[in-house]
Scaffold this motif. Structure first.
Motif, PDB file in Angstrom:
ATOM      1  N   ILE A  46      13.037  -5.400  -4.280  1.00  0.00           N
ATOM      2  CA  ILE A  46      12.942  -4.420  -2.675  1.00  0.00           C
ATOM      3  C   ILE A  46      12.112  -3.607  -2.464  1.00  0.00           C
ATOM      4  O   ILE A  46      10.717  -3.316  -1.948  1.00  0.00           O
ATOM      5  N   SER A  47      12.334  -2.786  -3.699  1.00  0.00           N
ATOM      6  CA  SER A  47      11.667  -1.331  -3.863  1.00  0.00           C
ATOM      7  C   SER A  47       9.509  -1.587  -4.006  1.00  0.00           C
ATOM      8  O   SER A  47       9.070  -1.551  -3.005  1.00  0.00           O
ATOM      9  N   ALA A  48       9.887  -3.041  -4.696  1.00  0.00           N
ATOM     10  CA  ALA A  48       8.453  -3.260  -5.147  1.00  0.00           C
ATOM     11  C   ALA A  48       7.623  -3.985  -3.770  1.00  0.00           C
ATOM     12  O   ALA A  48       6.492  -3.740  -2.942  1.00  0.00           O
ATOM     13  N   LEU A  49       8.642  -5.134  -3.455  1.00  0.00           N
ATOM     14  CA  LEU A  49       7.267  -5.504  -1.384  1.00  0.00           C
ATOM     15  C   LEU A  49       7.319  -4.582  -0.911  1.00  0.00           C
ATOM     16  O   LEU A  49       6.264  -4.258   0.181  1.00  0.00           O
ATOM     17  N   GLY A  50       8.729  -3.761  -0.711  1.00  0.00           N
ATOM     18  CA  GLY A  50       7.959  -2.645   0.598  1.00  0.00           C
ATOM     19  C   GLY A  50       6.725  -1.760   0.296  1.00  0.00           C
ATOM     20  O   GLY A  50       6.037  -1.782   1.140  1.00  0.00           O
ATOM     21  N   LEU A  51       6.683  -1.291  -1.183  1.00  0.00           N
ATOM     22  CA  LEU A  51       5.362  -0.717  -1.043  1.00  0.00           C
ATOM     23  C   LEU A  51       4.434  -1.450  -1.188  1.00  0.00           C
ATOM     24  O   LEU A  51       3.579  -0.823  -0.577  1.00  0.00           O
ATOM     25  N   VAL A  52       4.446  -2.633  -1.528  1.00  0.00           N
ATOM     26  CA  VAL A  52       2.983  -3.597  -1.171  1.00  0.00           C
ATOM     27  C   VAL A  52       2.548  -3.235  -0.023  1.00  0.00           C
ATOM     28  O   VAL A  52       1.490  -3.912   0.609  1.00  0.00           O
ATOM     29  N   LEU A  53       3.647  -3.718   1.549  1.00  0.00           N
ATOM     30  CA  LEU A  53       3.715  -4.119   2.747  1.00  0.00           C
ATOM     31  C   LEU A  53       2.989  -2.927   3.036  1.00  0.00           C
ATOM     32  O   LEU A  53       2.266  -2.531   3.863  1.00  0.00           O
ATOM     33  N   LEU A  54       4.183  -1.443   2.471  1.00  0.00           N
ATOM     34  CA  LEU A  54       3.164  -0.295   3.017  1.00  0.00           C
ATOM     35  C   LEU A  54       1.876  -0.358   2.908  1.00  0.00           C
ATOM     36  O   LEU A  54       1.250   0.579   3.411  1.00  0.00           O
ATOM     37  N   ALA A  55       1.444  -0.511   1.504  1.00  0.00           N
ATOM     38  CA  ALA A  55       0.083  -0.460   2.002  1.00  0.00           C
ATOM     39  C   ALA A  55      -1.146  -1.818   1.721  1.00  0.00           C
ATOM     40  O   ALA A  55      -2.250  -0.931   1.359  1.00  0.00           O
ATOM     41  N   LEU A  56      -0.242  -2.244   2.507  1.00  0.00           N
ATOM     42  CA  LEU A  56      -1.151  -3.982   3.041  1.00  0.00           C
ATOM     43  C   LEU A  56      -2.585  -3.239   3.429  1.00  0.00           C
ATOM     44  O   LEU A  56      -3.985  -3.691   3.445  1.00  0.00           O
ATOM     45  N   PRO A  57      -2.279  -2.175   4.487  1.00  0.00           N
ATOM     46  CA  PRO A  57      -2.637  -1.923   5.129  1.00  0.00           C
ATOM     47  C   PRO A  57      -4.435  -1.256   5.051  1.00  0.00           C
ATOM     48  O   PRO A  57      -5.454  -1.662   5.448  1.00  0.00           O
ATOM     49  N   LEU A 131       9.675   0.862  10.908  1.00  0.00           N
ATOM     50  CA  LEU A 131       9.309  -0.305  11.163  1.00  0.00           C
ATOM     51  C   LEU A 131       8.561  -0.104  13.507  1.00  0.00           C
ATOM     52  O   LEU A 131       7.575  -0.535  13.476  1.00  0.00           O
ATOM     53  N   PRO A 132       9.749  -0.025  14.472  1.00  0.00           N
ATOM     54  CA  PRO A 132       9.002   0.913  15.376  1.00  0.00           C
ATOM     55  C   PRO A 132       8.137   2.007  15.579  1.00  0.00           C
ATOM     56  O   PRO A 132       7.041   1.499  16.157  1.00  0.00           O
ATOM     57  N   PHE A 133       7.706   2.685  14.243  1.00  0.00           N
ATOM     58  CA  PHE A 133       6.630   3.550  14.010  1.00  0.00           C
ATOM     59  C   PHE A 133       5.823   2.931  14.602  1.00  0.00           C
ATOM     60  O   PHE A 133       4.545   3.239  14.382  1.00  0.00           O
ATOM     61  N   ALA A 134       5.301   1.582  13.132  1.00  0.00           N
ATOM     62  CA  ALA A 134       3.866   0.871  12.793  1.00  0.00           C
ATOM     63  C   ALA A 134       4.266   0.373  14.465  1.00  0.00           C
ATOM     64  O   ALA A 134       2.382  -0.116  14.870  1.00  0.00           O
ATOM     65  N   CYS A 135       4.549  -0.064  14.916  1.00  0.00           N
ATOM     66  CA  CYS A 135       4.828  -0.877  16.587  1.00  0.00           C
ATOM     67  C   CYS A 135       3.472  -0.055  17.085  1.00  0.00           C
ATOM     68  O   CYS A 135       3.351  -0.318  18.434  1.00  0.00           O
ATOM     69  N   PHE A 136       5.037   1.391  17.230  1.00  0.00           N
ATOM     70  CA  PHE A 136       4.482   2.437  17.892  1.00  0.00           C
ATOM     71  C   PHE A 136       2.829   3.088  18.342  1.00  0.00           C
ATOM     72  O   PHE A 136       1.657   2.558  19.162  1.00  0.00           O
ATOM     73  N   PHE A 137       2.194   2.833  17.107  1.00  0.00           N
ATOM     74  CA  PHE A 137       1.336   3.798  15.955  1.00  0.00           C
ATOM     75  C   PHE A 137       0.012   3.120  15.090  1.00  0.00           C
ATOM     76  O   PHE A 137      -0.783   3.132  14.907  1.00  0.00           O
ATOM     77  N   GLY A 138       1.197   2.065  14.526  1.00  0.00           N
ATOM     78  CA  GLY A 138       0.234   1.217  14.200  1.00  0.00           C
ATOM     79  C   GLY A 138       0.233   0.981  12.210  1.00  0.00           C
ATOM     80  O   GLY A 138       1.069   2.637  12.055  1.00  0.00           O
ATOM     81  N   PRO A 139       0.130  -0.252  12.293  1.00  0.00           N
ATOM     82  CA  PRO A 139       0.826  -0.243  10.293  1.00  0.00           C
ATOM     83  C   PRO A 139      -0.173   0.967   9.818  1.00  0.00           C
ATOM     84  O   PRO A 139       0.468   1.398   8.550  1.00  0.00           O
ATOM     85  N   TYR A 140      -1.759   1.134   9.956  1.00  0.00           N
ATOM     86  CA  TYR A 140      -2.317   2.180   9.090  1.00  0.00           C
ATOM     87  C   TYR A 140      -2.095   3.378   9.022  1.00  0.00           C
ATOM     88  O   TYR A 140      -1.497   4.081   8.060  1.00  0.00           O
ATOM     89  N   LEU A 141      -1.569   4.153  10.145  1.00  0.00           N
ATOM     90  CA  LEU A 141      -0.302   5.343  10.253  1.00  0.00           C
ATOM     91  C   LEU A 141       0.755   5.262   9.632  1.00  0.00           C
ATOM     92  O   LEU A 141       1.249   6.152   9.524  1.00  0.00           O
ATOM     93  N   ALA A 142       1.607   4.060   9.544  1.00  0.00           N
ATOM     94  CA  ALA A 142       2.944   4.443   9.412  1.00  0.00           C
ATOM     95  C   ALA A 142       3.089   4.237   7.941  1.00  0.00           C
ATOM     96  O   ALA A 142       3.836   4.949   7.023  1.00  0.00           O
TER      97      ALA A 142
END
Length: 606
Positions: A46-57, A131-142
């Motif tokens: 879970i930690s690895a997947l989450g880090l990859v998704l957050l780093a993806l942008p 997740l809501p933060f990414a919806c409001f301000f974009g995945p890059y900023l999240a």
């Protein structure tokens, strides 16, 4: 010839059964339950997947695959209308409130479920913000917000705690000292005095096991740990920047190293009052122990020749069923502990006449196996003091590097750093500090005998629990810190007592280091002359208020300062029934808040 693995059934030095907690914590990998291995693999996945998704942008942007609205430009555009403008919606604070309520309520109503699933609870609330933060301000900023707080705040925080936890876990103090009100008072005084020079975390991790062993014969000992948190884990660290992270942040921003000695009068008053209150409470608790028939183990008389009867009385001398359990699980047997102590409580009682006589004879002949029956205090693993000095030195070196012009970018004035995703840089001084701490911790682990860890009942659960919980706290408190940055200068704070309480109350629930920084910055905007910092001048009184508010009031809750939670966790592993989250707040409200009101009147009003 292959070395044969010893079964984890008895302590090799004191011939004492290992506690169930120690075995369950997985210190012996071959007895770790199968389902816990799978749970660990799930957490890693879970930690690895989450880090990859957050780093993806950021990765897509680096590869040139980021579309419109995903790159740095989009991030800055989102930031101009988002969290950095004071327009962050207040509902983003809900995950932080949910995280705090989870810490407060789950241990009360679902304690076993909470112990096994606290990591997943922290991940849930972190995602409830991201997740809501990414919806409001974009995945890059999240992603940028997440990695900024993890890389610059959470990672140095956890690495420092881990290093101190590992190093102090290998230092063993074996003593026949039994807790009386005077002994407990002396232990608290000594550990409080050292907290400023080895850090609240270092002093807490080193002395908590000594305090627990001395009080192992007592049934009512939670109050001792509560005052230990008040004094050693918080107030004791107020005299140097090494003592507590907020003061270290002030040092990095130009507050002179020895300015913190200005806190000495306030620290002495608070320490004296708390020690006096503790002594009165402990005397009453001690009288209750004696009235209930519990007695400290005798220091001088060995009960050789009592046989099974002497061994059977070992559990009763330690205080009945509870004392027997403590004797078997918590106590270090020393040469002068006598047969009742060296019998190991219930273990001796169940062993029968032959075993009781054998253990009693061992106690009479020198239960510490050194042949020196007159020594009351013995130390082992003292080479770890070298690694402890390395960690303290790493913190000081980091602060010195942060003030060197040669390491700063002339254009920005910021210290050079190691590049990371989203344009974030890990400052060079932080990287050096973490590298030294990691090396110190690894060397301490490799060079410490396994027996010493067994004697300390060392296990990884306390640091794993802190690491899991505080990742949730750090991530979910991002909007709270953003709102403080935006509205801090407009809160109407101008008096020292206002800064003391504002900094302190928020430090009770937020991380006290960034809270200190927010109010330090706010105080420098008021235009008062005084201590010159890189943020601007600040009056001596305001700096005193912000510093003591952040350091002292971190004791108000379990999460106000990281050592608080670690001390509680270690105490519970040693069978101490600690108050709940709200129960602890009840203690702090009854004892600390009146004391802080007295501080306000003496130091900030009159």
């Amino acid at each position: 010839m292959a070395r044969r693995k010893r079964k984890p059934d008895a302590d090799p030095i004191i011939n004492k059964p290992l506690s169930e907690d120690y075995v369950r914590q997985g210190s012996y990998s071959w007895v770790e339950p199968h389902h816990e291995r799978w749970q660990l693999l799930i957490k890693i996945a879970i930690s690895a997947l989450g880090l990859v998704l957050l780093a993806l942008p950021a990765l897509l942007e680096l590869l040139g695959g980021g579309g419109a609205g995903s790159g740095p430009g989009a991030a800055s555009e989102a930031g101009t209308a988002g969290p950095h403008s004071g327009e962050l919606p207040l509902f983003f604070l809900i995950p932080f409130a949910g995280m705090l309520l989870s810490i407060a309520l789950f241990p009360l109503f679902k304690p076993h479920w909470w112990e096994k699933n606290l990591f997943f609870v922290a991940v849930f609330w972190a995602l409830a913000f991201l997740l809501p933060f990414a919806c409001f301000f974009g995945p890059y900023l999240a992603g940028a917000e997440f990695f900024e707080i993890v890389l610059l705040d959470y990672l140095p925080f956890v690495v420092l705690l881990w290093g101190l936890f590992v190093v102090t876990g290998g230092i063993v103090v074996r003593s026949s000292i039994q807790a009386t009100p005077g002994v407990n008072l002396a232990l608290l005084l000594i550990s409080t005095a050292l907290a400023s020079w080895m850090g609240t975390t270092g002093a807490s991790m080193l002395f908590i096991r000594i305090v627990l062993r001395a009080n192992a014969w007592r049934k009512q000992r939670a109050h001792v740990i509560i005052f230990f948190i008040f004094l050693v884990a918080n107030i004791g660290g107020s005299l140097t920047p090494i003592g507590d992270p907020p003061l270290f942040l002030g040092f990095l921003r130009g507050v002179p190293f020895f300015w913190t000695l200005e806190l000495l009068p306030m620290m002495l008053l608070n320490t004296a009052v708390l020690l006096g209150v503790f002594y009165l409470i402990d005397r009453r608790m001690y009288a209750r122990e004696l009235a209930a028939g519990r007695r400290p183990a005798p220091r001088h008389k060995a009960a050789a020749g009592r046989g099974g009867a002497g061994g059977g009385r070992g559990g009763r001398d330690a205080g009945g069923a509870d004392g027997g359990a403590a004797g078997a699980g918590d106590r270090i047997v020393t040469a002068r502990a006598g047969a009742a102590d060296s019998g190991g409580g219930r273990a001796a009682a169940k062993a029968g006449a032959a075993d009781g006589g054998r253990r009693a004879a061992a106690g009479a002949g020198g239960g510490d196996h050194t042949g020196n029956s007159k020594r009351r205090i013995q130390f082992a693993g003292l080479h770890n003091l070298v690694f402890l000095a390395m960690i303290v030195g790493a913190v000081i070196l980091s602060g010195m590097m942060g003030t060197m012009d040669a390491l700063k970018d002339p254009a920005t004035g910021e210290i050079y750093g190691l590049p990371f995703l989203y344009g974030i840089q890990l400052p060079l001084n932080n990287a050096v500090q973490m590298a030294i701490i990691l090396i110190s911790g690894v060397l301490a682990w490799l060079t410490t005998k396994k027996q010493y860890h067994e004697l300390n009942e060392f296990g990884w659960e306390p640091i794993k629990e802190v690491a899991a919980l505080f990742i949730g706290i750090f991530v979910t408190m991002i909007p709270a810190l953003e709102l403080l940055h935006s509205y801090g200068p407009n809160l109407g704070l101008s008096e020292a007592w206002q800064f003391f309480w504002a900094t302190g109350l928020l430090s009770s629930f937020l991380d006290n280091a960034p809270t200190y920084l927010v109010f330090l910055t706010t105080a420098t905007t008021l235009g008062f002359e005084g201590v010159v910092t890189s943020l601007g001048p600040i009056s001596n009184q305001l700096l005193l208020a912000v510093s003591t508010g952040a350091v002292f009031m971190g004791a108000n809750t379990y999460i106000g300062n990281a050592p608080n939670f670690m001390v509680r966790s270690i105490a519970e592993k040693h069978h101490v029934k600690m108050p709940s989250f709200f129960g602890y707040i009840g203690w702090s409200a009854a004892i600390l808040l009146p004391l802080f009101l007295l501080d306000t009147l003496i130091f900030f009003v009159f």
